[in-house]
Design a protein around this motif. Sequence first.
Motif, PDB file in Angstrom:
ATOM      1  N   ARG A  26     -47.001 -53.946   4.780  1.00 27.23           N
ATOM      2  CA  ARG A  26     -45.757 -54.180   5.492  1.00 27.23           C
ATOM      3  C   ARG A  26     -44.650 -54.506   4.488  1.00 27.23           C
ATOM      4  NH1 ARG A  26     -44.769 -52.338   9.861  1.00 27.23           N
ATOM      5  NH2 ARG A  26     -43.493 -54.091  10.551  1.00 27.23           N
TER       6      ARG A  26
ATOM      7  N   GLN B 186     -47.026 -65.557   2.397  1.00 29.24           N
ATOM      8  CA  GLN B 186     -46.097 -65.251   3.491  1.00 29.24           C
ATOM      9  C   GLN B 186     -46.236 -66.232   4.662  1.00 29.24           C
ATOM     10  OE1 GLN B 186     -47.804 -63.026   1.771  1.00 29.24           O
ATOM     11  NE2 GLN B 186     -46.572 -61.202   1.401  1.00 29.24           N
TER      12      GLN B 186
ATOM     13  N   VAL C  82     -59.074 -61.835   9.614  1.00 23.99           N
ATOM     14  CA  VAL C  82     -59.282 -62.807   8.530  1.00 23.99           C
ATOM     15  C   VAL C  82     -58.148 -62.616   7.537  1.00 23.99           C
ATOM     16  CG1 VAL C  82     -61.751 -63.164   8.757  1.00 23.99           C
ATOM     17  CG2 VAL C  82     -60.948 -61.193   7.486  1.00 23.99           C
ATOM     18  N   MET C  83     -57.527 -63.737   7.132  1.00 30.33           N
ATOM     19  CA  MET C  83     -56.319 -63.667   6.319  1.00 30.33           C
ATOM     20  C   MET C  83     -56.477 -64.475   5.047  1.00 30.33           C
ATOM     21  SD  MET C  83     -53.101 -64.150   8.877  1.00 30.33           S
ATOM     22  CE  MET C  83     -52.639 -62.844  10.010  1.00 30.33           C
ATOM     23  N   ALA C  84     -55.794 -64.034   4.021  1.00 29.66           N
ATOM     24  CA  ALA C  84     -55.730 -64.812   2.792  1.00 29.66           C
ATOM     25  C   ALA C  84     -54.269 -65.031   2.425  1.00 29.66           C
ATOM     26  CB  ALA C  84     -56.435 -64.088   1.655  1.00 29.66           C
ATOM     27  N   ASN C  85     -53.931 -66.256   2.147  1.00 30.60           N
ATOM     28  CA  ASN C  85     -52.598 -66.614   1.647  1.00 30.60           C
ATOM     29  C   ASN C  85     -51.478 -66.112   2.549  1.00 30.60           C
ATOM     30  OD1 ASN C  85     -53.690 -67.963  -0.596  1.00 30.60           O
ATOM     31  ND2 ASN C  85     -53.965 -66.007  -1.675  1.00 30.60           N
ATOM     32  N   ALA C  86     -51.676 -66.305   3.837  1.00 30.68           N
ATOM     33  CA  ALA C  86     -50.635 -65.965   4.800  1.00 30.68           C
ATOM     34  C   ALA C  86     -50.848 -66.818   6.042  1.00 30.68           C
ATOM     35  CB  ALA C  86     -50.670 -64.477   5.159  1.00 30.68           C
ATOM     36  N   SER C  87     -49.800 -66.972   6.808  1.00 33.30           N
ATOM     37  CA  SER C  87     -49.844 -67.792   8.010  1.00 33.30           C
ATOM     38  C   SER C  87     -50.548 -67.047   9.133  1.00 33.30           C
ATOM     39  CB  SER C  87     -48.416 -68.131   8.438  1.00 33.30           C
ATOM     40  OG  SER C  87     -48.397 -68.612   9.757  1.00 33.30           O
TER      41      SER C  87
ATOM     42  N   ASN D  40     -42.935 -57.023   4.157  1.00 35.65           N
ATOM     43  CA  ASN D  40     -43.034 -58.394   3.620  1.00 35.65           C
ATOM     44  C   ASN D  40     -44.173 -58.552   2.615  1.00 35.65           C
ATOM     45  OD1 ASN D  40     -45.308 -58.369   5.225  1.00 35.65           O
ATOM     46  ND2 ASN D  40     -44.587 -59.920   6.684  1.00 35.65           N
TER      47      ASN D  40
ATOM     48  N   PHE E 110     -52.868 -54.901   4.861  1.00 32.60           N
ATOM     49  CA  PHE E 110     -53.824 -54.855   5.962  1.00 32.60           C
ATOM     50  C   PHE E 110     -54.920 -53.842   5.662  1.00 32.60           C
ATOM     51  CE2 PHE E 110     -49.901 -56.436   7.640  1.00 32.60           C
ATOM     52  CZ  PHE E 110     -50.268 -57.386   8.572  1.00 32.60           C
TER      53      PHE E 110
ATOM     54  N   LEU F 228     -62.869 -63.499   3.008  1.00 34.72           N
ATOM     55  CA  LEU F 228     -62.534 -62.315   3.811  1.00 34.72           C
ATOM     56  C   LEU F 228     -63.786 -61.539   4.212  1.00 34.72           C
ATOM     57  CD1 LEU F 228     -59.330 -60.856   2.060  1.00 34.72           C
ATOM     58  CD2 LEU F 228     -59.451 -62.340   4.056  1.00 34.72           C
TER      59      LEU F 228
ATOM     60  N   PHE G 252     -48.991 -64.669  11.865  1.00 38.49           N
ATOM     61  CA  PHE G 252     -48.762 -63.221  11.770  1.00 38.49           C
ATOM     62  C   PHE G 252     -49.695 -62.422  12.699  1.00 38.49           C
ATOM     63  CE2 PHE G 252     -46.827 -64.251   7.567  1.00 38.49           C
ATOM     64  CZ  PHE G 252     -45.621 -63.584   7.728  1.00 38.49           C
TER      65      PHE G 252
ATOM     66  N   MET H  64     -47.647 -73.323  -1.683  1.00 39.73           N
ATOM     67  CA  MET H  64     -48.071 -72.269  -0.751  1.00 39.73           C
ATOM     68  C   MET H  64     -48.920 -72.847   0.368  1.00 39.73           C
ATOM     69  SD  MET H  64     -50.279 -68.774  -1.372  1.00 39.73           S
ATOM     70  CE  MET H  64     -49.330 -68.137  -2.732  1.00 39.73           C
TER      71      MET H  64
ATOM     72  N   VAL I 110     -56.440 -59.331   6.013  1.00 43.22           N
ATOM     73  CA  VAL I 110     -55.012 -59.395   5.694  1.00 43.22           C
ATOM     74  C   VAL I 110     -54.847 -60.187   4.410  1.00 43.22           C
ATOM     75  CG1 VAL I 110     -52.723 -59.987   6.556  1.00 43.22           C
ATOM     76  CG2 VAL I 110     -54.569 -59.471   8.181  1.00 43.22           C
ATOM     77  N   ARG I 111     -54.261 -59.541   3.408  1.00 46.36           N
ATOM     78  CA  ARG I 111     -54.071 -60.214   2.111  1.00 46.36           C
ATOM     79  C   ARG I 111     -52.589 -60.473   1.887  1.00 46.36           C
ATOM     80  NH1 ARG I 111     -58.520 -56.926   1.757  1.00 46.36           N
ATOM     81  NH2 ARG I 111     -60.320 -57.803   0.658  1.00 46.36           N
ATOM     82  N   GLY I 112     -52.266 -61.747   1.659  1.00 50.44           N
ATOM     83  CA  GLY I 112     -50.880 -62.113   1.440  1.00 50.44           C
ATOM     84  C   GLY I 112     -50.684 -62.794   0.099  1.00 50.44           C
ATOM     85  N   SER I 113     -49.465 -63.232  -0.121  1.00 50.11           N
ATOM     86  CA  SER I 113     -49.145 -63.956  -1.355  1.00 50.11           C
ATOM     87  C   SER I 113     -48.269 -65.149  -0.989  1.00 50.11           C
ATOM     88  CB  SER I 113     -48.432 -63.021  -2.331  1.00 50.11           C
ATOM     89  OG  SER I 113     -47.371 -62.331  -1.663  1.00 50.11           O
TER      90      SER I 113
ATOM     91  N   ILE J 141     -47.777 -72.634   4.258  1.00 53.69           N
ATOM     92  CA  ILE J 141     -48.582 -71.844   5.195  1.00 53.69           C
ATOM     93  C   ILE J 141     -49.129 -72.713   6.317  1.00 53.69           C
ATOM     94  CG2 ILE J 141     -50.805 -70.626   5.389  1.00 53.69           C
ATOM     95  CD1 ILE J 141     -50.064 -69.151   2.784  1.00 53.69           C
TER      96      ILE J 141
ATOM     97  N   LEU K 145     -47.423 -58.086   3.086  1.00 59.73           N
ATOM     98  CA  LEU K 145     -48.773 -58.297   3.643  1.00 59.73           C
ATOM     99  C   LEU K 145     -49.544 -56.986   3.602  1.00 59.73           C
ATOM    100  CD1 LEU K 145     -48.279 -60.589   6.796  1.00 59.73           C
ATOM    101  CD2 LEU K 145     -49.293 -61.200   4.591  1.00 59.73           C
TER     102      LEU K 145
END
Lengths: 431, 431
Positions: B119, B428, A378-383, B121, B125, A370, A386, A257, B423-426, A261, B123
């Motif tokens: 979303r 993405q 602020v993002m976690a585990n995503a590019s 995908n 928010f 976060l 986005f 991951m 933004v919380r992802g897994s 990312i 994500l």
Amino acid sequence: MDTVIEKQTEAPLSAEDSAALIDRLARKARNAQKVLASMSDAEKADALRAAAAALRDHAGDILAANARDIAAGEERGLSGAMLDRLRLDEDRLEGIAAAVENVADLPDPVGQVIDRSERPNGLQFARVRVPVGVIGIIYESRPNVTADAATLCVRAGNAALLRGGSEAVHSNRAINKALAEGLAKGGVPEGAVQLIPTQDRAAVGAMLKAAGLIDMIVPRGGKSLVARVQEEARVPVLAHLDGINHTFVHASADKTMAEDIVLNAKLRRTGVCGAMETLLIDRNYPDAAGVVKKLLDADCEVRGDEAARKLDERVKPADDEDWDTEYLEAIASVAIVDGMDAALDHIAAHSSGHTDAIVASDADAVETFLNNVDSAIVMANASSQFADGGEFGLGAEIGIATGRLHARGPVALEGLTTYKWQVRGSGQTRP
Amino acid sequence: MDTVIEKQTEAPLSAEDSAALIDRLARKARNAQKVLASMSDAEKADALRAAAAALRDHAGDILAANARDIAAGEERGLSGAMLDRLRLDEDRLEGIAAAVENVADLPDPVGQVIDRSERPNGLQFARVRVPVGVIGIIYESRPNVTADAATLCVRAGNAALLRGGSEAVHSNRAINKALAEGLAKGGVPEGAVQLIPTQDRAAVGAMLKAAGLIDMIVPRGGKSLVARVQEEARVPVLAHLDGINHTFVHASADKTMAEDIVLNAKLRRTGVCGAMETLLIDRNYPDAAGVVKKLLDADCEVRGDEAARKLDERVKPADDEDWDTEYLEAIASVAIVDGMDAALDHIAAHSSGHTDAIVASDADAVETFLNNVDSAIVMANASSQFADGGEFGLGAEIGIATGRLHARGPVALEGLTTYKWQVRGSGQTRP
């Protein structure tokens, strides 16, 4: 068509100076905006659909005008990248028209009730969304902004004053003419969307100083444009200057991951404001060399601190400036940090407040990041790529804001509204 | 106590110029604000309760300091009204301490989730409220602002830079010292509330220009202060310049309600920003003379247009300026208007955008007015003197804003926050 364009070029300038010109256009916009503010959701949406149809009807005129801009740009020696931003073709024009229809389909924020309350004396309070008013858009060579920005403004009941770049002058006029024709069919008054009819830079200065006449300025373009606008404006500005974005690979990050990312955040498109510029790797992350190798193998230049340079011989030394640089190309700065606190400190010191991300499996680390990083996104585990209104589900965006007031991050229709308090009583007087 | 005050007067000025001073204090505030931003609801509330206790503990010092200001003010020949604004006594000081506790009891807006979405995908928010940052308060002779403003800022996680008026310099220092002592007991870092230690007017100029270091300026005081701040500021300003407020008595208005509301709106307190200044009476309202007579009989001077002058011989002629004047005393301008549209036009032309009201029994007229008047506060069947954060149920207010961005109308804790996107992802990545 040429005749019309030439007429537009000459028409309104006369002896009027820039301040008087902007004053006149802004007052016309304010009057038009009052009408727009009272139009219903369906009326505004229909007018936008008529504008999209007019863009398609006038495709020939618009593409011919664009060809003039392209020819002039080639003569002036514009770069290939600038010519590409400037160029329209049938597909791109269809994309512009479709985007206008997309905005027509978005829910109208005006009239939405944010909250309600009632006091013991029976007074009823509601905060209701209303348009901001007159919005100035100052942009550079992309002619699509003429339609995109005007459309978003109108959808939320705002008048738009558009000031495009000189490279795109004929394209912008042709697009504006088509838009105006369509909007007029839908009952939108003429002054609601106006293209400033001069390329004189003093007109930009006059827009920036038109406090009370223009309610908000949105600059769309490169850093020097945004910097000038932020420096000179007396009108509130919604913008970001830099996207110096960090991705922090935490000790607990999943290797695949993290690598996916980081690669995507840096290299999917290097020229966008959401691109990662600095990679922070936790000293306890087990495979720092792996993620750096992925970047290098993808032809990304890596500039590292001392610890990062030991990971791969291809890593070049970073100097102090690198930590504050938005490369917007295939270059990344990489620092090895001592855990969460050091990452937060680095980000607090160097982030431009646009988009910062963590990759971590540890849920506590995610929440700490976060909650403590103070950027617009602020993002976690995503590019971080986005960072875009469409990807956020906003349907479109007028820009991304890193300021702290009004609206932050991707700004779409809601950010083009404000609110008023409606108070309903039954004869209450204040004791 | 005197020793301490003199030390504070002399201490930090040295050869530092105003810009350098503000730069240093604002950076200290920014660092303190980071700590404050991470404090919990309960921690901030407890610190504020400790500050209230410290105000009570130091009542003797504060009242002695205030006595010095009063003596100096009498010597300088301050007006009775100004001396009254300046004066503290045990009751007023207890009121200040109680107000601090009241703010401690208000719900903490920081961390509130404004909205969430997901979303396709995956994500996730969330928009989460965060403090604005460092807030500059520039105020005049009322020493209670020192405590009120600082307290509201701290409750919402903001650092406050306070610049009070020279008349209240000793009172402000004593209050600030007590506050600081209490807040420190509660773990609030020293830089979170700072009183600018100089009365040099250049320090105000430096605050207004400290964009990037100070996030928002709130001026609290008379029109000349607010005008200067709005004119010079490069930092966003939350304020109102004027309260040129209208009450429109519609043809359908109930006679008793109309007279009660008009009298209250104009005369309950004439010096507040929510006071009515202009009365508009529908030509078809059956007893225009009655409402004008009520004002005149209550010793309110009435300046009318031609039609209004015919209602009562005591009505004086209004000139053009009257329609744009905030009297702040027992004077009202009165115009007879031809129905709703004329009332809306008059208000659009002359309102300062603060608080405008209608009295009407007709529900359609009420909604037309509430939807079409574009002021920060629009009221139906209630006195405009309710324009106050406390009356709106906000618990307190830092001021009333007539600007169009960020926050409008009474501004309390929510207006001292902004938001960020989480933004919380897994894993993405963007295609």
